[in-house]
Write a protein that holds these residues in place. Sequence first.
Motif, PDB file in Angstrom:
ATOM      1  N   ASN A   1      31.000  25.694 -17.838  1.00  0.00           N
ATOM      2  CA  ASN A   1      31.910  24.891 -18.377  1.00  0.00           C
ATOM      3  C   ASN A   1      32.090  26.303 -19.666  1.00  0.00           C
ATOM      4  N   PRO A   2      32.753  27.247 -19.771  1.00  0.00           N
ATOM      5  CA  PRO A   2      33.033  28.670 -20.248  1.00  0.00           C
ATOM      6  C   PRO A   2      32.843  28.393 -21.967  1.00  0.00           C
ATOM      7  N   ALA A   3      33.214  27.174 -22.370  1.00  0.00           N
ATOM      8  CA  ALA A   3      32.928  26.889 -23.618  1.00  0.00           C
ATOM      9  C   ALA A   3      31.167  26.584 -24.064  1.00  0.00           C
ATOM     10  N   GLU A   4      30.555  26.720 -23.282  1.00  0.00           N
ATOM     11  CA  GLU A   4      29.188  26.922 -23.903  1.00  0.00           C
ATOM     12  C   GLU A   4      28.707  28.747 -24.791  1.00  0.00           C
ATOM     13  N   SER A   5      27.750  28.209 -24.103  1.00  0.00           N
ATOM     14  CA  SER A   5      27.117  29.842 -24.720  1.00  0.00           C
ATOM     15  C   SER A   5      26.559  30.979 -23.730  1.00  0.00           C
ATOM     16  N   GLU A   6      26.143  31.895 -23.874  1.00  0.00           N
ATOM     17  CA  GLU A   6      25.934  32.520 -23.088  1.00  0.00           C
ATOM     18  C   GLU A   6      24.726  32.193 -21.905  1.00  0.00           C
ATOM     19  N   ASN A   7      23.962  31.619 -21.913  1.00  0.00           N
ATOM     20  CA  ASN A   7      23.707  30.467 -21.341  1.00  0.00           C
ATOM     21  C   ASN A   7      24.537  29.352 -19.869  1.00  0.00           C
ATOM     22  N   ALA A   8      25.492  29.530 -20.201  1.00  0.00           N
ATOM     23  CA  ALA A   8      26.143  28.600 -19.647  1.00  0.00           C
ATOM     24  C   ALA A   8      26.181  28.678 -18.053  1.00  0.00           C
ATOM     25  N   ARG A   9      25.867  26.704 -17.310  1.00  0.00           N
ATOM     26  CA  ARG A   9      25.968  26.837 -16.185  1.00  0.00           C
ATOM     27  C   ARG A   9      26.883  27.854 -15.231  1.00  0.00           C
ATOM     28  N   LEU A  10      26.729  28.386 -14.040  1.00  0.00           N
ATOM     29  CA  LEU A  10      27.050  28.925 -13.230  1.00  0.00           C
ATOM     30  C   LEU A  10      27.201  28.254 -11.940  1.00  0.00           C
TER      31      LEU A  10
ATOM     32  N   THR B   1      24.440  26.328  -9.695  1.00  0.00           N
ATOM     33  CA  THR B   1      24.256  25.873  -8.332  1.00  0.00           C
ATOM     34  C   THR B   1      25.120  26.311  -7.885  1.00  0.00           C
ATOM     35  N   ILE B   2      24.147  26.481  -5.901  1.00  0.00           N
ATOM     36  CA  ILE B   2      25.123  26.551  -5.274  1.00  0.00           C
ATOM     37  C   ILE B   2      25.194  25.999  -3.991  1.00  0.00           C
ATOM     38  N   ASP B   3      25.981  26.189  -3.274  1.00  0.00           N
ATOM     39  CA  ASP B   3      26.774  25.403  -2.002  1.00  0.00           C
ATOM     40  C   ASP B   3      26.840  26.240  -1.539  1.00  0.00           C
TER      41      ASP B   3
ATOM     42  N   ALA C   1      13.264  33.090  -9.824  1.00  0.00           N
ATOM     43  CA  ALA C   1      14.618  31.581 -10.048  1.00  0.00           C
ATOM     44  C   ALA C   1      13.421  30.711  -9.263  1.00  0.00           C
ATOM     45  N   ILE C   2      13.806  29.280  -9.858  1.00  0.00           N
ATOM     46  CA  ILE C   2      13.510  27.892  -9.895  1.00  0.00           C
ATOM     47  C   ILE C   2      14.168  27.324  -8.602  1.00  0.00           C
ATOM     48  N   VAL C   3      13.591  26.889  -7.174  1.00  0.00           N
ATOM     49  CA  VAL C   3      14.669  25.956  -6.838  1.00  0.00           C
ATOM     50  C   VAL C   3      14.167  24.234  -7.334  1.00  0.00           C
TER      51      VAL C   3
ATOM     52  N   SER D   1      29.029  18.892   6.392  1.00  0.00           N
ATOM     53  CA  SER D   1      27.732  18.869   4.894  1.00  0.00           C
ATOM     54  C   SER D   1      27.867  19.836   4.682  1.00  0.00           C
ATOM     55  N   ILE D   2      27.438  19.719   3.582  1.00  0.00           N
ATOM     56  CA  ILE D   2      26.971  20.463   2.147  1.00  0.00           C
ATOM     57  C   ILE D   2      25.703  20.390   1.685  1.00  0.00           C
ATOM     58  N   PHE D   3      25.113  21.831   1.733  1.00  0.00           N
ATOM     59  CA  PHE D   3      24.091  21.346   0.535  1.00  0.00           C
ATOM     60  C   PHE D   3      23.568  22.117  -0.134  1.00  0.00           C
ATOM     61  N   GLU D   4      22.947  21.984  -1.147  1.00  0.00           N
ATOM     62  CA  GLU D   4      23.221  22.377  -3.041  1.00  0.00           C
ATOM     63  C   GLU D   4      22.226  22.862  -3.529  1.00  0.00           C
ATOM     64  N   ILE D   5      21.757  23.646  -4.319  1.00  0.00           N
ATOM     65  CA  ILE D   5      20.303  23.698  -4.433  1.00  0.00           C
ATOM     66  C   ILE D   5      20.939  24.093  -6.115  1.00  0.00           C
ATOM     67  N   ASP D   6      20.062  23.590  -7.293  1.00  0.00           N
ATOM     68  CA  ASP D   6      19.924  24.173  -7.966  1.00  0.00           C
ATOM     69  C   ASP D   6      18.790  25.169  -8.607  1.00  0.00           C
ATOM     70  N   ILE D   7      19.311  26.220  -9.335  1.00  0.00           N
ATOM     71  CA  ILE D   7      18.012  26.782  -9.491  1.00  0.00           C
ATOM     72  C   ILE D   7      18.220  26.864 -11.683  1.00  0.00           C
ATOM     73  N   GLU D   8      16.894  28.097 -11.214  1.00  0.00           N
ATOM     74  CA  GLU D   8      16.748  28.436 -13.263  1.00  0.00           C
ATOM     75  C   GLU D   8      15.907  29.922 -12.728  1.00  0.00           C
ATOM     76  N   LYS D   9      16.748  30.851 -13.865  1.00  0.00           N
ATOM     77  CA  LYS D   9      16.072  31.936 -13.888  1.00  0.00           C
ATOM     78  C   LYS D   9      14.789  31.875 -14.810  1.00  0.00           C
TER      79      LYS D   9
END
Length: 90
Positions: free
Chosen positions: A6-15, A45-47, A67-69, A81-89
Amino acid sequence: MIENKNPAESENARLFLDITNDVCPLTLVRGKLLVERMRPGQRATIDDGSGDSMKSIVATLGRTKHAIVREVRERKTDGKSIFEIDIEKR
């Protein structure tokens, strides 16, 4: 490719990082580079197309302490099959 969900979000936008067409060790290297670029509190999010390389990414990111999975999910896309994880620094 790393993209901002979401490019419209702030510097903490999700990648988002799609490494479904990459192979180890490139998958691990790209995942680590993503985390290095992130700001504390930022999420991504990593695919990945391989459950084995995703296990390596999860293990490595879990040891880094910045980073927390959040979760690992498997979904089917075009029969693959696609494996997806969400992380937070941290």
